[in-house]
Design a protein around this motif. Structure first.
Motif, PDB file in Angstrom:
ATOM      1  N   ARG A 158      71.882  20.139 -58.870  1.00 56.24           N
ATOM      2  CA  ARG A 158      73.339  20.099 -58.721  1.00 56.24           C
ATOM      3  C   ARG A 158      73.928  18.875 -59.424  1.00 56.24           C
ATOM      4  O   ARG A 158      74.911  18.950 -60.119  1.00 56.24           O
ATOM      5  CB  ARG A 158      73.651  20.053 -57.228  1.00 56.24           C
ATOM      6  N   MET A 210      64.265  31.421 -48.892  1.00 54.88           N
ATOM      7  CA  MET A 210      65.620  31.259 -49.452  1.00 54.88           C
ATOM      8  C   MET A 210      66.099  29.819 -49.303  1.00 54.88           C
ATOM      9  O   MET A 210      66.745  29.273 -50.182  1.00 54.88           O
ATOM     10  CB  MET A 210      66.562  32.226 -48.728  1.00 54.88           C
ATOM     11  N   LEU A 230      78.629  28.433 -52.748  1.00 53.89           N
ATOM     12  CA  LEU A 230      77.557  27.467 -53.004  1.00 53.89           C
ATOM     13  C   LEU A 230      77.445  27.309 -54.519  1.00 53.89           C
ATOM     14  O   LEU A 230      77.091  28.273 -55.224  1.00 53.89           O
ATOM     15  CB  LEU A 230      76.241  27.968 -52.401  1.00 53.89           C
ATOM     16  N   ARG A 271      81.194  38.125 -50.253  1.00 49.75           N
ATOM     17  CA  ARG A 271      80.180  37.469 -49.410  1.00 49.75           C
ATOM     18  C   ARG A 271      80.426  37.799 -47.933  1.00 49.75           C
ATOM     19  O   ARG A 271      79.490  38.098 -47.189  1.00 49.75           O
ATOM     20  CB  ARG A 271      80.236  35.949 -49.629  1.00 49.75           C
ATOM     21  N   GLN A 275      81.658  19.877 -46.860  1.00 43.43           N
ATOM     22  CA  GLN A 275      82.341  21.165 -46.794  1.00 43.43           C
ATOM     23  C   GLN A 275      81.335  22.322 -46.942  1.00 43.43           C
ATOM     24  O   GLN A 275      81.432  23.323 -46.241  1.00 43.43           O
ATOM     25  CB  GLN A 275      83.398  21.237 -47.891  1.00 43.43           C
ATOM     26  N   GLU A 276      80.383  22.106 -47.841  1.00 38.36           N
ATOM     27  CA  GLU A 276      79.362  23.138 -48.048  1.00 38.36           C
ATOM     28  C   GLU A 276      78.512  23.316 -46.790  1.00 38.36           C
ATOM     29  O   GLU A 276      78.189  24.440 -46.395  1.00 38.36           O
ATOM     30  CB  GLU A 276      78.489  22.711 -49.222  1.00 38.36           C
ATOM     31  N   GLU A 324      73.772  35.737 -55.934  1.00 47.08           N
ATOM     32  CA  GLU A 324      72.985  34.940 -54.972  1.00 47.08           C
ATOM     33  C   GLU A 324      73.877  34.417 -53.845  1.00 47.08           C
ATOM     34  O   GLU A 324      73.441  34.326 -52.697  1.00 47.08           O
ATOM     35  CB  GLU A 324      72.312  33.768 -55.694  1.00 47.08           C
ATOM     36  N   ASN A 346      84.794  27.843 -51.043  1.00 44.50           N
ATOM     37  CA  ASN A 346      83.553  27.350 -50.434  1.00 44.50           C
ATOM     38  C   ASN A 346      82.315  28.158 -50.814  1.00 44.50           C
ATOM     39  O   ASN A 346      81.494  28.493 -49.969  1.00 44.50           O
ATOM     40  CB  ASN A 346      83.682  27.315 -48.907  1.00 44.50           C
ATOM     41  N   ALA A 382      79.399  27.642 -40.567  1.00 46.61           N
ATOM     42  CA  ALA A 382      80.371  28.671 -40.180  1.00 46.61           C
ATOM     43  C   ALA A 382      79.772  30.065 -40.319  1.00 46.61           C
ATOM     44  O   ALA A 382      80.177  30.999 -39.629  1.00 46.61           O
ATOM     45  CB  ALA A 382      81.623  28.555 -41.038  1.00 46.61           C
ATOM     46  N   ASN A 383      78.811  30.197 -41.217  1.00 49.68           N
ATOM     47  CA  ASN A 383      78.187  31.501 -41.420  1.00 49.68           C
ATOM     48  C   ASN A 383      76.904  31.675 -40.608  1.00 49.68           C
ATOM     49  O   ASN A 383      76.085  32.525 -40.923  1.00 49.68           O
ATOM     50  CB  ASN A 383      77.920  31.717 -42.910  1.00 49.68           C
ATOM     51  N   GLY A 384      76.742  30.846 -39.610  1.00 50.42           N
ATOM     52  CA  GLY A 384      75.662  31.092 -38.652  1.00 50.42           C
ATOM     53  C   GLY A 384      74.447  30.201 -38.777  1.00 50.42           C
ATOM     54  O   GLY A 384      73.500  30.333 -38.002  1.00 50.42           O
ATOM     55  N   TYR A 395      83.773  34.888 -43.323  1.00 55.72           N
ATOM     56  CA  TYR A 395      84.825  33.880 -43.503  1.00 55.72           C
ATOM     57  C   TYR A 395      85.264  33.819 -44.954  1.00 55.72           C
ATOM     58  O   TYR A 395      84.440  33.874 -45.874  1.00 55.72           O
ATOM     59  CB  TYR A 395      84.298  32.487 -43.107  1.00 55.72           C
ATOM     60  N   ARG A 446      76.706  34.557 -37.750  1.00 55.01           N
ATOM     61  CA  ARG A 446      75.829  35.039 -38.828  1.00 55.01           C
ATOM     62  C   ARG A 446      75.981  36.539 -39.065  1.00 55.01           C
ATOM     63  O   ARG A 446      75.953  36.980 -40.216  1.00 55.01           O
ATOM     64  CB  ARG A 446      74.374  34.715 -38.474  1.00 55.01           C
ATOM     65  N   PHE A 501      87.673  31.198 -47.126  1.00 53.49           N
ATOM     66  CA  PHE A 501      88.371  29.913 -47.002  1.00 53.49           C
ATOM     67  C   PHE A 501      89.366  29.721 -48.146  1.00 53.49           C
ATOM     68  O   PHE A 501      89.199  30.295 -49.225  1.00 53.49           O
ATOM     69  CB  PHE A 501      87.364  28.755 -47.009  1.00 53.49           C
ATOM     70  N   THR A 540      80.425  25.253 -44.413  1.00 60.09           N
ATOM     71  CA  THR A 540      80.405  26.684 -44.751  1.00 60.09           C
ATOM     72  C   THR A 540      79.109  27.337 -44.254  1.00 60.09           C
ATOM     73  O   THR A 540      79.131  28.434 -43.695  1.00 60.09           O
ATOM     74  CB  THR A 540      80.517  26.860 -46.287  1.00 60.09           C
ATOM     75  N   LYS A 552      78.149  41.070 -45.292  1.00 68.89           N
ATOM     76  CA  LYS A 552      77.519  40.875 -43.978  1.00 68.89           C
ATOM     77  C   LYS A 552      77.774  42.061 -43.043  1.00 68.89           C
ATOM     78  O   LYS A 552      77.182  42.157 -41.991  1.00 68.89           O
ATOM     79  CB  LYS A 552      78.074  39.592 -43.326  1.00 68.89           C
ATOM     80  N   GLU A 607      74.260  37.233 -51.585  1.00 70.82           N
ATOM     81  CA  GLU A 607      72.998  37.612 -50.941  1.00 70.82           C
ATOM     82  C   GLU A 607      72.495  36.572 -49.932  1.00 70.82           C
ATOM     83  O   GLU A 607      71.776  36.900 -48.986  1.00 70.82           O
ATOM     84  CB  GLU A 607      71.922  37.818 -52.026  1.00 70.82           C
ATOM     85  N   TYR A 608      72.909  35.307 -50.134  1.00 74.76           N
ATOM     86  CA  TYR A 608      72.297  34.222 -49.356  1.00 74.76           C
ATOM     87  C   TYR A 608      72.307  34.484 -47.851  1.00 74.76           C
ATOM     88  O   TYR A 608      71.285  34.417 -47.174  1.00 74.76           O
ATOM     89  CB  TYR A 608      73.008  32.889 -49.661  1.00 74.76           C
ATOM     90  N   PHE A 609      73.488  34.806 -47.313  1.00 76.66           N
ATOM     91  CA  PHE A 609      73.564  34.967 -45.855  1.00 76.66           C
ATOM     92  C   PHE A 609      72.940  36.290 -45.395  1.00 76.66           C
ATOM     93  O   PHE A 609      72.625  36.441 -44.224  1.00 76.66           O
ATOM     94  CB  PHE A 609      75.014  34.826 -45.379  1.00 76.66           C
TER      95      PHE A 609
END
Lengths: 401, 225
Positions: free
Chosen positions: A12, A1, B98, B157, A294-295, B105, B96, A301-303, B90, B85, B92, A298, B161, B108-110
């Motif tokens: 991007r 991933m 991606l 998102r 910022q990304e 996606e 935020n 922040a999500n681990g 979160y 995780r 925001f 993020t 989780k 699904e990412y996390f």
């Protein structure tokens, strides 16, 4: 991933990705061409030394070159014909060239100058010694009374092709002997000292004047440079009174010193090019990474750990580096096959009196090495830029706009 | 209900050059599992800082804070990453998402990073996007969606989780009133249906009105709860 996201991130900002790819490509391509140029110039020095002067090496009596003798011919090689047959039986030995060197006076009738004579087997050497660069006439072949001269020597004597030259040398019995020869060619190697002193005459004529049947040295025409080791081992074990000396030692001043000097110079230039490439990449990548604070906040922040983020940025750098390096190698190959196909005309190098054409000699191993440098540079630039962002706290990254 | 967070004397100062600016001055707080909380207060009152401390985004400088019985001052960065995780979602103010990933996606990412199997991930993505009403938009990129839709993707998102709590820092501030109301409705519904704890910070009276508990902050202290 992570790889999936890394590859998507390349799309991007296509303009920025293109800028990075071009930076890497131009840097890698330049380095590749530079390596090829370096290799071409080194090979030309090597070829000039081998095919104009010494062959791949010479066999002499042991220690002969280290001393000065009043009667040098007493220390020359006996039964050279037997040695020649033995050497030709060795794997990799294609030709052997018995030779003598002797001091002599040359006269054109009006002018007399001193020179260094070489007695050679013209018919045997004609094809192998092909980089003397004849300005007029041709190399010695089977002319029984031919002589070829360096351009400086010919100028000093005021002779041209077809003119007679008298060579006067002292024989083993002490008498001064002379031969009247006809100029068949005038060469211009570009090495000033060589062109101003050296002349070559048939070996038979030289031996007759010197009143000896011995030869001073036996030069070697080999299939490849690596074959010299075979000859060297053979001489060491079977002829302990002789020694085989490679061309790099025989021509230390012109060849080895030049190669060492150029090698060091190329090393410095390579570091400069690489530094410019890394700084260019760092600058472009930094902008992109800093815009993604910022990304990255993020993600963290999500681990995602700092290591995960660095891995993501590293993958992006790796992908850009690989694509850019491949593009650079391709560009260099295309340039070399088109606008650089005839090489680059170089001005005379230090100690050389003529221009020379350097072909850019690209090789697969060189492409791999250069690509790895390009990829490594991109990775380094990306990771250094990444460290600056990853070191920020998560909240600080999230606050960034 | 049992306590998800129990904290006392939480303090946090920002450093601005040579100056120290206090953001939290000895906050005592207790948040129950399954609750819907709103941190309210004027700008500079410490709402975002408290959310960051609760969300393990900032480390408090003094005081103690237990998360589900675990003392956060005593765990490693690695353990904090695991909590972020697996247990916290979160949302925001600026969404935020991606930008290079599609809606599905992004959700699904996390989950991939949680190490879930593909089938489990797909099911969670579908459930979460259905819960926020965006399953039909799953192939769109964030740039192709409205602000409200993006925020709902951010909620999906967080929700996918299956966290213990969702933290939202001014989640309606970038949205118009109507869209903001829809977002709060979504969060309230999720809180009621799944029991996920929700902690938001907001100036918006509408958000405060919809919350079970409003914690008032002023000058880094809790003034009402």
């Amino acid at each position: 991933m992570l790889m999936h996201l890394a590859l998507r991130n390349l799309l991007r900002n296509p303009r920025r990705t293109l800028a990075i790819l071009l930076t890497v490509a131009i840097g890698t391509g330049s380095l590749f061409l530079f390596h090829g140029f370096n290799s071409g110039i080194m090979n030309q020095y090597r070829d000039n030394t081998i095919h104009a002067r010494f062959g791949y090496g010479q066999i002499e009596t042991k220690g002969y070159g280290d001393r000065v003798y009043e009667r040098p011919w007493e220390h020359w090689i006996e039964h050279a014909d037997d040695l020649r047959k033995e050497l030709l039986a060795l794997p990799g030995v294609r030709q052997v060239f018995p030779r003598v060197n002797f001091p002599a006076l040359l006269s054109s009738g009006r002018i007399t100058v001193s020179g260094k004579g070489q007695g050679i087997d013209g018919a045997e050497e004609f094809e192998f010694f092909n980089t003397l660069n004849f300005e007029s006439g041709k190399n010695l072949y089977d002319e029984p009374d031919g002589i070829v001269l360096g351009v400086g020597l010919a100028k000093g004597l005021g002779v041209q092709v077809g003119d007679p030259v008298t060579v006067l040398a002292r024989g083993a019995a002490g008498s001064m002997n002379q031969s009247v020869l006809k100029v068949t060619g005038i060469f211009h190697t570009g090495i000033k000292e060589f062109d101003e002193t050296i002349f070559r005459i048939p070996l038979k004529v030289a031996l007759a004047m010197l009143q000896t049947d011995r030869v001073e040295s036996v030069a070697l025409g080999l299939g490849a440079e690596k074959d010299f080791a075979t000859v060297s081992n053979y001489i060491r074990t079977r002829h302990p009174g002789l020694e085989a000396i490679p061309f790099s030692v025989l021509d230390k001043v012109y060849y080895q010193h030049s190669v060492d000097w150029l090698g060091a110079q190329f090393g410095v230039i390579q570091i400069i090019i690489l530094t410019i490439v890394v700084l260019g990449i760092f600058n472009t990548v930094s902008t992109g990474v800093l815009e993604r604070k910022q990304e990255i906040g993020t993600l963290r922040a999500n681990g995602e750990s700092r290591r995960d983020v660095m891995l993501l940025l590293g993958m992006e750098g790796l992908a850009m580096g690989t694509l850019g390096a491949a593009l650079g190698i391709l560009l260099a190959l295309v340039l070399n096959a088109t606008v650089l196909s005839n090489g680059i005309l170089m001005p005379p190098a230090p100690g050389i009196t003529r221009q020379f054409q350097v072909l850019i000699e690209l090789a697969p191993a060189m492409a791999v090495k250069t690509a790895l440098l390009g990829i490594g540079g991109t990775l380094l630039g990306t990771l250094v830029a990444g460290v600056r962002v990853v070191r920020l706290g998560i909240a600080e990254s999230l606050r960034a706009l | 209900m049992n306590a998800l967070y129990a904290g006392s004397g939480i303090a946090f100062n920002y450093r601005l050059g040579t100056q120290t600016v206090p953001a939290l001055n000895g906050v005592d707080i207790s948040l129950e599992r399954g609750g819907f909380y709103c941190l309210a207060g004027p700008s500079g009152s410490g709402k975002t800082t408290l959310l960051n401390v609760l969300g393990l985004i900032e480390n408090m400088q003094t005081g103690s804070l237990l998360f589900d019985g675990t003392d956060l001052a005593k765990i490693s960065e690695r353990d904090k990453n695991r909590i972020r995780r697996f247990r916290i979602g979160y949302v925001f103010q600026t969404f935020n998402l991606l930008p290079v990933l599609r809606t599905d996606e992004n959700v699904e990412y996390f989950l991939r990073r949680q190490g879930l199997a593909a089938q489990e991930r797909r099911q969670r993505v579908e459930d979460a996007l259905n819960a926020v009403g965006l399953w039909e938009h799953r192939h769109k990129r964030p740039a192709e969606m409205s602000g409200g839709q993006r925020q709902r993707v951010a909620i999906a998102r967080a929700l996918a989780k299956k966290p213990d709590l969702i933290i939202g820092d001014e989640p309606t501030a970038s949205l118009d009133q109507e869209t903001g109301k829809g977002i709060v409705d979504t969060l309230v519904a999720l809180n009621r249906s799944s029991g996920v704890t929700v902690i938001l910070s907001s100036h918006d009276p509408m958000v405060q009105a919809r919350s079970q508990h409003v914690i008032g902050l002023r000058d880094g202290r809790v003034v009402s709860c």
